[in-house]
Scaffold this motif. Structure first.
Motif, PDB file in Angstrom:
ATOM      1  N   GLU A   1      84.431 -94.955   3.235  1.00 15.02           N
ATOM      2  CA  GLU A   1      82.985 -94.792   3.049  1.00 15.02           C
ATOM      3  C   GLU A   1      82.553 -93.431   3.559  1.00 15.02           C
ATOM      4  OE1 GLU A   1      78.773 -97.006   4.265  1.00 15.02           O
ATOM      5  OE2 GLU A   1      80.679 -97.805   4.996  1.00 15.02           O
ATOM      6  N   SER A   2      81.726 -92.783   2.781  1.00 15.76           N
ATOM      7  CA  SER A   2      81.116 -91.522   3.195  1.00 15.76           C
ATOM      8  C   SER A   2      79.713 -91.833   3.695  1.00 15.76           C
ATOM      9  CB  SER A   2      81.059 -90.553   2.014  1.00 15.76           C
ATOM     10  OG  SER A   2      80.388 -89.372   2.391  1.00 15.76           O
ATOM     11  N   LEU A   3      79.424 -91.424   4.925  1.00  9.56           N
ATOM     12  CA  LEU A   3      78.128 -91.734   5.533  1.00  9.56           C
ATOM     13  C   LEU A   3      77.109 -90.605   5.381  1.00  9.56           C
ATOM     14  CD1 LEU A   3      79.468 -93.363   8.812  1.00  9.56           C
ATOM     15  CD2 LEU A   3      78.707 -94.517   6.721  1.00  9.56           C
ATOM     16  N   GLY A   4      77.564 -89.461   4.923  1.00 12.39           N
ATOM     17  CA  GLY A   4      76.652 -88.333   4.722  1.00 12.39           C
ATOM     18  C   GLY A   4      76.962 -87.177   5.648  1.00 12.39           C
ATOM     19  N   GLN A   5      76.156 -86.141   5.503  1.00  5.73           N
ATOM     20  CA  GLN A   5      76.394 -84.943   6.302  1.00  5.73           C
ATOM     21  C   GLN A   5      76.004 -85.172   7.754  1.00  5.73           C
ATOM     22  OE1 GLN A   5      73.984 -81.842   4.565  1.00  5.73           O
ATOM     23  NE2 GLN A   5      72.355 -82.177   6.024  1.00  5.73           N
ATOM     24  N   VAL A   6      76.711 -84.450   8.605  1.00  8.05           N
ATOM     25  CA  VAL A   6      76.456 -84.524  10.035  1.00  8.05           C
ATOM     26  C   VAL A   6      76.604 -83.114  10.588  1.00  8.05           C
ATOM     27  CG1 VAL A   6      78.867 -85.072  10.607  1.00  8.05           C
ATOM     28  CG2 VAL A   6      77.046 -85.769  12.162  1.00  8.05           C
ATOM     29  N   PHE A   7      75.837 -82.802  11.626  1.00  6.16           N
ATOM     30  CA  PHE A   7      75.909 -81.458  12.168  1.00  6.16           C
ATOM     31  C   PHE A   7      75.614 -81.443  13.650  1.00  6.16           C
ATOM     32  CE2 PHE A   7      71.651 -82.188  10.645  1.00  6.16           C
ATOM     33  CZ  PHE A   7      70.849 -81.738  11.676  1.00  6.16           C
TER      34      PHE A   7
END
Length: 106
Positions: A16-22
């Motif tokens: 699963e890809s949860l989205g961008q993180v920074f």
């Protein structure tokens, strides 16, 4: 937590890809550090004061990236990259970013 610059993690399956993180950090050297670094530019070579600042700032940005990925429930961050820039003449911004993912359970 696994943090990698690659799209895949050897021995793991991304489910699963949860989205961008920074993680973002803005730092500035103190006046004394800027003076010493300025003097080093006359001689040439590595400016250790700034090298140490950037290295420390990158580590701090990764720590914030990991903290934010954990808050999202991620097991890993893939495709991690750095971006940096200057804010004015005295500040340096470093951003560590990537994609937060869930991994298959063994």
């Amino acid at each position: 937590m696994i943090v990698t610059t690659t799209e895949n993690i050897a021995g793991h399956e991304v489910v699963e890809s949860l989205g961008q993180v920074f993680g973002v950090v803005v730092r500035s050297r103190g006046l004394a550090g800027n003076i010493v670094a300025g003097l080093r530019t006359i001689i040439g070579g590595e400016i250790k004061e700034y090298s140490a600042l950037v290295e420390d700032t990158r580590r701090h940005a990764i720590d914030r990236l990991v903290m934010n990925a954990r808050l999202m429930g991620a097991d890993a961050v893939v495709m991690m990259r750095f971006d940096s820039g200057s804010i004015g003449q005295t500040m340096n911004e470093v951003v560590a970013y990537g994609t937060a993912v869930k991994l298959a359970r063994p």
